[in-house]
Write a protein that holds these residues in place. Structure first.
Motif, short mmCIF file in Angstrom:
data_model
loop_
_atom_site.label_atom_id
_atom_site.label_comp_id
_atom_site.label_asym_id
_atom_site.label_seq_id
_atom_site.Cartn_x
_atom_site.Cartn_y
_atom_site.Cartn_z
N ASP A 346 -12.96 -10.26 -6.51
CA ASP A 346 -13.69 -11.29 -7.25
C ASP A 346 -12.78 -12.46 -7.62
N GLY A 347 -11.94 -12.86 -6.66
CA GLY A 347 -11.11 -14.03 -6.84
C GLY A 347 -9.78 -13.80 -7.54
N VAL A 348 -9.51 -12.57 -7.99
CA VAL A 348 -8.26 -12.24 -8.67
C VAL A 348 -7.42 -11.37 -7.74
N SER A 349 -6.15 -11.72 -7.55
CA SER A 349 -5.28 -10.99 -6.63
C SER A 349 -4.52 -9.88 -7.35
N TRP A 350 -4.48 -8.73 -6.72
CA TRP A 350 -3.77 -7.55 -7.24
C TRP A 350 -2.85 -7.00 -6.17
N ALA A 351 -1.59 -6.76 -6.53
CA ALA A 351 -0.62 -6.15 -5.62
C ALA A 351 -0.64 -4.64 -5.83
N LEU A 352 -1.04 -3.92 -4.80
CA LEU A 352 -1.14 -2.46 -4.86
C LEU A 352 0.00 -1.86 -4.04
N ASP A 353 0.80 -1.03 -4.69
CA ASP A 353 1.86 -0.27 -4.02
C ASP A 353 1.52 1.20 -4.19
N ALA A 354 1.00 1.83 -3.13
CA ALA A 354 0.38 3.14 -3.24
C ALA A 354 1.11 4.20 -2.45
N SER A 355 0.95 5.45 -2.89
CA SER A 355 1.54 6.60 -2.18
C SER A 355 0.79 7.86 -2.59
N PRO A 356 1.06 9.00 -1.92
CA PRO A 356 0.43 10.26 -2.32
C PRO A 356 0.81 10.70 -3.73
N ASP A 357 1.84 10.14 -4.31
CA ASP A 357 2.26 10.50 -5.66
C ASP A 357 1.62 9.62 -6.73
N GLY A 358 0.96 8.53 -6.33
CA GLY A 358 0.38 7.62 -7.31
C GLY A 358 0.51 6.19 -6.84
N ALA A 359 0.37 5.26 -7.79
CA ALA A 359 0.38 3.86 -7.40
C ALA A 359 0.79 2.98 -8.57
N ALA A 360 1.25 1.78 -8.24
CA ALA A 360 1.46 0.71 -9.21
C ALA A 360 0.59 -0.46 -8.78
N CYS A 361 -0.07 -1.08 -9.74
CA CYS A 361 -0.95 -2.20 -9.44
C CYS A 361 -0.66 -3.30 -10.46
N THR A 362 -0.34 -4.47 -9.98
CA THR A 362 -0.01 -5.57 -10.87
C THR A 362 -0.77 -6.83 -10.45
N ALA A 363 -1.07 -7.67 -11.43
CA ALA A 363 -1.70 -8.95 -11.13
C ALA A 363 -0.74 -9.78 -10.29
N ALA A 364 -1.28 -10.46 -9.28
CA ALA A 364 -0.44 -11.23 -8.35
C ALA A 364 -1.04 -12.61 -8.13
N PRO A 365 -1.09 -13.43 -9.19
CA PRO A 365 -1.66 -14.77 -9.04
C PRO A 365 -0.85 -15.61 -8.04
N GLY A 366 -1.55 -16.24 -7.13
CA GLY A 366 -0.89 -17.07 -6.14
C GLY A 366 -0.45 -16.35 -4.90
N ALA A 367 -0.47 -15.00 -4.91
CA ALA A 367 -0.04 -14.24 -3.73
C ALA A 367 -1.10 -14.33 -2.63
N ARG A 368 -0.64 -14.34 -1.41
CA ARG A 368 -1.57 -14.38 -0.27
C ARG A 368 -2.24 -13.03 -0.11
N ALA A 369 -3.55 -13.00 -0.17
CA ALA A 369 -4.29 -11.75 -0.08
C ALA A 369 -4.31 -11.22 1.34
N ASP A 370 -4.23 -9.89 1.46
CA ASP A 370 -4.43 -9.22 2.75
C ASP A 370 -5.91 -8.98 3.00
N VAL A 371 -6.63 -8.67 1.93
CA VAL A 371 -8.05 -8.34 2.01
C VAL A 371 -8.75 -8.94 0.81
N SER A 372 -9.95 -9.48 1.02
CA SER A 372 -10.76 -10.02 -0.07
C SER A 372 -12.08 -9.27 -0.15
N LEU A 373 -12.47 -8.89 -1.36
CA LEU A 373 -13.71 -8.16 -1.57
C LEU A 373 -14.20 -8.37 -2.99
N THR A 374 -15.38 -7.85 -3.32
CA THR A 374 -15.88 -7.92 -4.68
C THR A 374 -15.75 -6.55 -5.33
N VAL A 375 -16.03 -6.51 -6.63
CA VAL A 375 -15.96 -5.24 -7.35
C VAL A 375 -17.00 -4.25 -6.82
#
Length: 424
Positions: A346-375
């Motif tokens: 929904d227009g807000v960029s999030w950097a997802l660093d994921a693995s089988p042990d879990g993940a970190a997700c941080t706001a990434a304003p200005g970052a080039r998106a790999d994928v765009s979608l809605t909620v």
């Protein structure tokens, strides 16, 4: 016209109840076959609540797990809904709080005035204030709830098998024992069994209080489907590791006579699974087995010598999800692979660093998106029940980096399709 949206008081409980379909007798499901119903009718019949039932419902209405909101129009209740406090099992096994939307309706004479949107806004705000980063519901109509951010996340099958077509691929000797029990014993077995199931099954929901308390009352259902029978399986040590609830309804139509309807079925291991289905599919003086609320990756087809014997008769979306906090939701589950992506939701960029042990997700304003979608798309993808590539091919996901959707699919896909057998 003055509109007010707020929680109800105890004195307003009866007025609130009278706007709800299960109380006033208005339809509460679209007139299409439902995969959760094993019977031949489209949906069970609707009946208005009696005054005694209204009093009973009102007494149990205001609890810490049932949070109703009502729309007051010029001081009168014209619509309502509620949030029930439940838990949802995520990939990785974590069970997190979820607001379950239920008991939703607007009186026919007050529709098309924006009341439902106001009610939904108030309820989802309540979820956020309580720290629930997910909301879920079972949609009575597929075109209503997408506008509020919900999207189908799990699905159910209804299937049937003719008894004459049934044979297992390999011989099976049951090390345990099957037993028919009464409703009172079944009411003790099911809560324990379900807790074991939902600990490991992605998409499963915790039961509401009293979910199985009625199994021992022996009452006949209003739709004429006959009494419930309770079958359990014990392992070699005598512990219950599976159970089923089935009915044998009488029908004047020879085409539908001799039908065994399976309403609920759970098994913790392959022995219990094969033993329970072995009896249900070969019950004396029956000719057809119909099973509802079944997972989309039901393994029974591959146990049968004739895989075509199992015929799907209905498919239905079940749990719809709304991601209320993207960061918390993406960090709460585990992933099937290791990888990093920037998701624009929904227009807000999030950097997802994921693995089988879990993940970190941080706001990434200005970052080039790999994928765009809605909620909405994220809600369907979240448990792994829908593939990102399906949405891409439908034009609902935009892929900016080649291969990003394939990587997202690899991250999100669980070992088994998500499934929930318990409603709310």
């Amino acid at each position: 016209m003055t509109i007010e949206i707020r929680p109800i008081t105890r004195a307003e409980a009866t007025e609130y109840l009278q706007v709800l379909p299960y109380v006033n007798g208005f339809p509460q499901e679209e007139p299409e076959p439902s995969a959760w119903y094993a019977g031949r009718a489209v949906n069970p019949p609707q009946r208005k609540a009696t005054p005694e039932q209204l009093d009973q419902y009102a007494e149990s209405l205001l609890t810490d797990w049932f949070r109703p909101q009502a729309a007051f129009v010029d001081g009168k209740i014209a619509g309502g809904s509620a949030i029930v406090s439940v838990e949802l099992t995520l990939p990785g096994g974590r069970q997190v709080p979820m607001g379950g939307v239920t008991s939703t309706a607007v009186l026919p004479t007050y529709r098309r005035r924006g009341l439902l949107r106001k009610i939904m806004t108030a309820m989802l705000d309540d979820c956020r204030e309580r720290g629930e980063f997910l909301a879920g519901l079972s949609a009575s109509e597929a075109t209503i709830y997408g506008r509020y951010g919900f999207s189908p996340a799990t699905f159910q099958h209804r299937w049937e098998v003719r008894r004459t077509d049934v044979a297992f691929q390999t011989p099976f000797t049951d090390p345990g024992q099957l037993e028919l029990v009464d409703g009172a014993e079944a009411a003790v077995v099911w809560p324990v069994l379900h807790e074991q199931v939902r600990a490991v099954r992605v998409g499963e929901v915790s039961p509401l209080p009293g979910k199985w308390s009625g199994l021992g009352d022996g009452a006949l259902p209003a739709d004429g489907s006959g009494p419930a029978y309770h079958l359990i399986h014990r392992d070699a040590a005598g512990e219950v590791d599976g159970a089923a609830i089935f009915r044998l309804p009488w029908s004047p139509d020879p085409e539908h006579a001799g039908e065994l309807q399976v309403e609920a079925f759970e098994a913790l291991n392959q022995n219990a699974y094969r033993a329970l289905w072995g009896l249900l599919l070969d019950f004396d003086l029956t000719k057809r087995v119909v099973a509802a609320r079944r997972p989309v990756d039901e393994p029974l087809r591959w146990i049968l010598t004739n895989s075509r014997a199992l015929k799907l008769t209905r498919t239905r979306d079940n749990l719809w999800l709304n991601i209320l906090d993207v960061r918390r939701a993406l960090e709460a589950r585990t992933y099937s692979a290791t990888g990093a992506l920037v998701l624009e939701v929904d227009g807000v960029s999030w950097a997802l660093d994921a693995s089988p042990d879990g993940a970190a997700c941080t706001a990434a304003p200005g970052a080039r998106a790999d994928v765009s979608l809605t909620v909405n798309e994220l809600g369907s993808l979240y448990l792994g029940g829908v593939r990102a590539s399906e949405f891409r091919d439908a034009g609902r996901i935009t892929e900016y980096t080649a291969g990003a959707v394939t990587r997202l699919d690899a991250l999100l896909r669980p070992d088994r399709a998500p499934h929930n057998a318990v409603g709310f």
